[in-house]
Scaffold this motif. Structure first.
Motif, PDB file in Angstrom:
ATOM      1  N   GLN A 173       0.149  -9.828  11.413  1.00 29.70           N
ATOM      2  CA  GLN A 173       0.017  -9.984  10.116  1.00 29.70           C
ATOM      3  C   GLN A 173       0.334 -11.244   9.389  1.00 29.70           C
ATOM      4  O   GLN A 173       1.604 -11.434   9.039  1.00 29.70           O
TER       5      GLN A 173
ATOM      6  N   HIS B  49       0.055 -12.662   6.460  1.00 31.99           N
ATOM      7  CA  HIS B  49       0.347 -12.804   5.185  1.00 31.99           C
ATOM      8  C   HIS B  49       1.602 -12.375   4.716  1.00 31.99           C
ATOM      9  O   HIS B  49       2.165 -12.189   3.677  1.00 31.99           O
TER      10      HIS B  49
ATOM     11  N   CYS C 110      -2.150  -4.764   7.443  1.00 30.68           N
ATOM     12  CA  CYS C 110      -3.163  -4.769   6.356  1.00 30.68           C
ATOM     13  C   CYS C 110      -4.087  -3.534   6.220  1.00 30.68           C
ATOM     14  O   CYS C 110      -4.694  -3.216   7.237  1.00 30.68           O
TER      15      CYS C 110
ATOM     16  N   TRP D  95      -3.235  -8.691  -0.681  1.00 28.89           N
ATOM     17  CA  TRP D  95      -3.404  -7.667   0.388  1.00 28.89           C
ATOM     18  C   TRP D  95      -2.616  -6.481   0.209  1.00 28.89           C
ATOM     19  O   TRP D  95      -1.462  -6.328  -0.458  1.00 28.89           O
TER      20      TRP D  95
ATOM     21  N   TYR E  84      -0.564  -3.540   2.287  1.00 31.17           N
ATOM     22  CA  TYR E  84      -0.015  -3.091   3.766  1.00 31.17           C
ATOM     23  C   TYR E  84       0.626  -1.752   3.676  1.00 31.17           C
ATOM     24  O   TYR E  84       1.151  -1.283   2.714  1.00 31.17           O
TER      25      TYR E  84
END
Length: 112
Positions: A41, A43, A55, A91, A93
């Motif tokens: 992941q 980000h 995500c 995004w 999560y």
């Protein structure tokens, strides 16, 4: 005290309902080991304080369902308390709420 017990049992019933679908249960199981089931992941950073989050798009790709169904499933799991959600940039999560899952495990072991 009895009211508190009833409230907890009501919450556990919500969790059982959320887990009564094979795909939703699979999501919770996969999120137990996100590094094994999902790509890195990129980000999420340590400063975001959401390690273990995955995500929505990666979850959707893994379960092979549309965006709408995936979002509904994740929302239901979050509302039941089994998952936590955080938006980071553009995004969204999700990760397991381990504290709640431990309470559910304890309830199954002692309350049933």
């Amino acid at each position: 005290m009895e009211g508190q017990q009833e409230m907890n049992e009501t919450k556990f019933v919500e969790m059982f309902k959320a887990l009564s679908n094979a795909t939703r249960m699979k999501i919770v199981q996969m999120l137990k080991e996100p590094e094994k089931h999902f790509p890195p992941q990129v980000h999420i950073h340590k400063g975001d304080d959401f390690l273990g989050g995955v995500c929505v798009g990666d979850i959707r790709d893994k379960i092979g369902m549309g965006q709408s169904t995936t979002s509904q499933y994740l929302s239901l799991l979050q509302q039941s308390g089994l998952l936590e959600m955080k938006r980071i940039g553009q995004w969204t999560y999700y990760r397991r709420n381990e504290e709640v899952i431990q309470q559910l495990e304890s309830f199954i072991g002692k309350g049933l």
